[in-house]
Every structure is written in structure tokens, then in C-alpha cells.
Design a protein around this motif. Structure first.
Motif, PDB file in Angstrom:
ATOM      1  N   ASP A  46       0.837  -1.201   0.000  1.00  0.00           N
ATOM      2  CA  ASP A  46       0.000   0.000   0.000  1.00  0.00           C
ATOM      3  C   ASP A  46       0.876   1.256   0.000  1.00  0.00           C
ATOM      4  N   THR A  47       1.934   1.231   0.772  1.00  0.00           N
ATOM      5  CA  THR A  47       2.875   2.354   0.804  1.00  0.00           C
ATOM      6  C   THR A  47       3.555   2.524  -0.546  1.00  0.00           C
ATOM      7  N   ALA A  48       3.949   1.407  -1.161  1.00  0.00           N
ATOM      8  CA  ALA A  48       4.588   1.476  -2.487  1.00  0.00           C
ATOM      9  C   ALA A  48       3.635   2.095  -3.500  1.00  0.00           C
ATOM     10  N   ALA A  49       2.364   1.699  -3.451  1.00  0.00           N
ATOM     11  CA  ALA A  49       1.374   2.252  -4.383  1.00  0.00           C
ATOM     12  C   ALA A  49       1.176   3.742  -4.141  1.00  0.00           C
ATOM     13  N   ALA A  50       1.155   4.153  -2.889  1.00  0.00           N
ATOM     14  CA  ALA A  50       0.962   5.566  -2.553  1.00  0.00           C
ATOM     15  C   ALA A  50       2.124   6.416  -3.032  1.00  0.00           C
ATOM     16  N   ASN A  51       3.302   5.819  -3.152  1.00  0.00           N
ATOM     17  CA  ASN A  51       4.489   6.562  -3.573  1.00  0.00           C
ATOM     18  C   ASN A  51       4.597   6.705  -5.091  1.00  0.00           C
ATOM     19  N   LEU A  52       3.686   6.083  -5.837  1.00  0.00           N
ATOM     20  CA  LEU A  52       3.678   6.218  -7.293  1.00  0.00           C
ATOM     21  C   LEU A  52       2.819   7.424  -7.637  1.00  0.00           C
ATOM     22  N   HIS A  53       3.458   8.535  -7.982  1.00  0.00           N
ATOM     23  CA  HIS A  53       2.722   9.783  -8.154  1.00  0.00           C
ATOM     24  C   HIS A  53       2.408  10.139  -9.599  1.00  0.00           C
ATOM     25  N   ASP A  54       3.244   9.778 -10.556  1.00  0.00           N
ATOM     26  CA  ASP A  54       2.999  10.254 -11.915  1.00  0.00           C
ATOM     27  C   ASP A  54       1.846   9.484 -12.582  1.00  0.00           C
ATOM     28  N   ARG A  61      -0.396   1.498 -10.037  1.00  0.00           N
ATOM     29  CA  ARG A  61      -0.951   1.817  -8.716  1.00  0.00           C
ATOM     30  C   ARG A  61      -2.259   1.055  -8.502  1.00  0.00           C
ATOM     31  N   ALA A  62      -3.088   0.982  -9.532  1.00  0.00           N
ATOM     32  CA  ALA A  62      -4.363   0.265  -9.429  1.00  0.00           C
ATOM     33  C   ALA A  62      -4.139  -1.231  -9.220  1.00  0.00           C
ATOM     34  N   ALA A  67      -3.897  -5.949  -5.399  1.00  0.00           N
ATOM     35  CA  ALA A  67      -3.087  -6.906  -4.634  1.00  0.00           C
ATOM     36  C   ALA A  67      -3.257  -6.670  -3.138  1.00  0.00           C
ATOM     37  N   VAL A  68      -3.253  -5.406  -2.724  1.00  0.00           N
ATOM     38  CA  VAL A  68      -3.447  -5.066  -1.318  1.00  0.00           C
ATOM     39  C   VAL A  68      -4.815  -5.558  -0.854  1.00  0.00           C
TER      40      VAL A  68
END
Length: 117
Positions: A46-54, A61-62, A67-68
């Protein structure tokens, strides 16, 4: 004996999936504890997905969010339905395995970046 054999096989499969999911989380730069639980892996992804900004990474991210969701479902089931829990763990692994990793080297304290990949 059939139930004992089945329980052992399910436990082995769960252990293998946790190891593979831990490897996937590490590929996204997460610091996986020595004996991670499903919730810890979900939090790290979840943290890794939140860090994907572009915007170009929104699909990634989706996928990580799905997966989360599977990891959280596996946690909710706990040991009540081992086969269903394994399905959710497998789905989470499938989602993370098809994605390119974060592209950034994992940060491991005390280990040179050249040795983390």
C-alpha cells in the motif's frame, strides 16, 4: 490422515506464497521483516502504491491496490478457510508479479545499493 496431509500441503503452499510475496514487496523497495505477516505485506505494498505519483504509473498503482485488497481479504479469513486464503494470496502475487518493479533500488541499511538487486 487425508485431512492432515491436506493441512500440511496448504501450510506449505501458504509459506511459499508469503516468501514470494515478500520478494515482490522487496522489489518495490519495501523493508520486509524477517517473518512477515499478511497485513505487514499489505501495508508495505500500500505504501509502495501511494508513492507512485505520476499519471503514467496509475495502472500500476491500481494493480497494487488490487493486490493489497487480496492480502487484506486473506488476513480477514485467517485460518478459517485455508484454501480461500491461498487463493487470495495467489491473486495478490499474480498482480505484483506481472508488474515491472519500482525501478528504484531497494534501500537496505548497511548494504551498498549495487548489492540490493
Amino acid at each position: 490422515m487425508i485431512n492432515g496431509d491436506l493441512s500440511a500441503r496448504l501450510a506449505d503452499a501458504r509459506g511459499r506464497l508469503i516468501i514470494e510475496l515478500s520478494d515482490a514487496v522487496t522489489g518495490w523497495g519495501g523493508q520486509v521483516p524477517e517473518d512477515p505477516g499478511v497485513t505487514e505485506l499489505a501495508d508495505l505494498l500500500d505504501t509502495a502504491a501511494a508513492n507512485l505519483h505520476d499519471a503514467t504509473r496509475s495502472g500500476t498503482r491500481a494493480e497494487l491496490a488490487v493486490a493489497v485488497g487480496h492480502l487484506r481479504a486473506a488476513h480477514r479469513l485467517g485460518g478459517l478457510l485455508p484454501a480461500v486464503t491461498l487463493w487470495h494470496l495467489g491473486q495478490a502475487l499474480q498482480r505484483t508479479a506481472t508488474l515491472p518493479d519500482s525501478g528504484e533500488p531497494a534501500i537496505v541499511p548497511g548494504v551498498p545499493a549495487s548489492q540490493t538487486r
